[in-house]
Design an enzyme around this catalytic site. Structure first.
Site, PDB file in Angstrom:
ATOM      1  CB  ILE A 129       3.532  -3.407   1.861  1.00 12.22           C
ATOM      2  CG1 ILE A 129       4.143  -3.840   0.527  1.00 12.22           C
ATOM      3  CG2 ILE A 129       2.868  -4.593   2.544  1.00 12.22           C
ATOM      4  CD1 ILE A 129       5.167  -4.961   0.668  1.00 12.22           C
ATOM      5  CG  ASP A 130      -1.187   0.420   3.483  1.00 10.87           C
ATOM      6  OD1 ASP A 130      -0.128   1.071   3.504  1.00 10.87           O
ATOM      7  OD2 ASP A 130      -2.196   0.765   2.837  1.00 10.87           O
TER       8      ASP A 130
END
Length: 254
Positions: A129-130
């Site tokens: 997850i960025d």
């Protein structure tokens, strides 16, 4: 083996290793096979390889390179980049990869996480997850190598992923990437408290104490890039890894 995993994250661009700041301005730092050999000598427990341009370029994973890495790596490693389908996932596992890492494909079709988990088991499925703050200071999930704002809240997205059977979450702070000032501990804590799956804190580590900070905030493992490929204030390229006794001392009391 350390109780808390400390994982070097190596970024692939074409067939070389690169490192940037805030997901931009990537510079070449070496050959992936040479890096693997060095980490073998350092007795690293685990590696992560992320192809940062496969999705942007619309191409499949570089299976030949993955196979070359697997033939040289003495430790388990995870791979992410350009993965869109179950057949691709099955092929990557057949090459000797222990875990696959999904990012954009999970954002676009979260059912892929459940499909993959059913085939390989949740323990082999990681979603990266960025996260980046918007103009109002709110956290948002980005995809396509940090270029597309999905408008999603990372905590709610992490909960969805847990419901769909993800085995682990790799949590990347785009704002902290490459700055060496530490992880986004507020972000790490919010995700760790929201889900029952392990969270790998990533982006921002510049010294050993930052690892402990992340674990204290709830992370199950820590990952770093710049810290393991650069040395000194001028950022000379040097592939390295701390001695086990240093890491053990860092985590003492956890």
């Amino acid at each position: 083996m350390l109780a808390t995993r400390v994982v070097p994250t190596l970024l692939l661009k074409n067939t070389g290793l690169v490192k940037g700041v805030k997901f931009c301005n990537h510079q070449y730092v070496g050959d992936p096979i040479n890096a693997v050999k060095i980490f073998n000598d350092k007795e690293v427990d685990e590696l992560v390889f992320l192809d940062i341009t496969a999705t942007i370029d619309g191409r499949e994973p570089n299976y030949e390179l993955i196979e070359d890495i697997a033939s040289q790596a003495f430790m388990p490693f995870s791979y992410g980049g350009g993965i869109k389908t179950i057949p691709q996932i099955e092929r990557i596992f057949s090459l000797g990869v222990e875990k696959i890492i999904l990012n954009t494909s999970a954002c676009e079709d979260i059912s892929l996480v459940r499909q993959a988990a059913k085939i390989t088991g949740s323990q082999s499925i990681v979603v990266s997850i960025d996260v980046k703050k918007n103009l109002f200071g709110n956290y948002r999930v980005f995809s396509r190598s940090g270029k597309l704002d999905t408008k999603r809240d990372p905590v709610e997205y992490a909960k969805e992923l847990a419901d769909f059977g993800v085995g682990e979450i790799m949590l990347n702070s785009i704002d902290n990437d490459g700055n060496g000032k530490g992880y986004d501990l507020k972000l790490v804590q919010s995700i760790s408290e929201a889900v029952g799956v392990p969270v790998i804190a990533s982006c921002g580590a510049g010294q050993l104490s930052h690892f402990k900070d992340a674990v204290d905030a709830g992370a199950s493992a820590v990952a770093a890039g710049s810290m393991f490929v650069f040395h000194g204030k001028h950022k000379a390229v040097l592939i390295t890894y701390p001695e086990y006794k240093e890491l053990t001392k860092t985590f003492k009391g956890n």
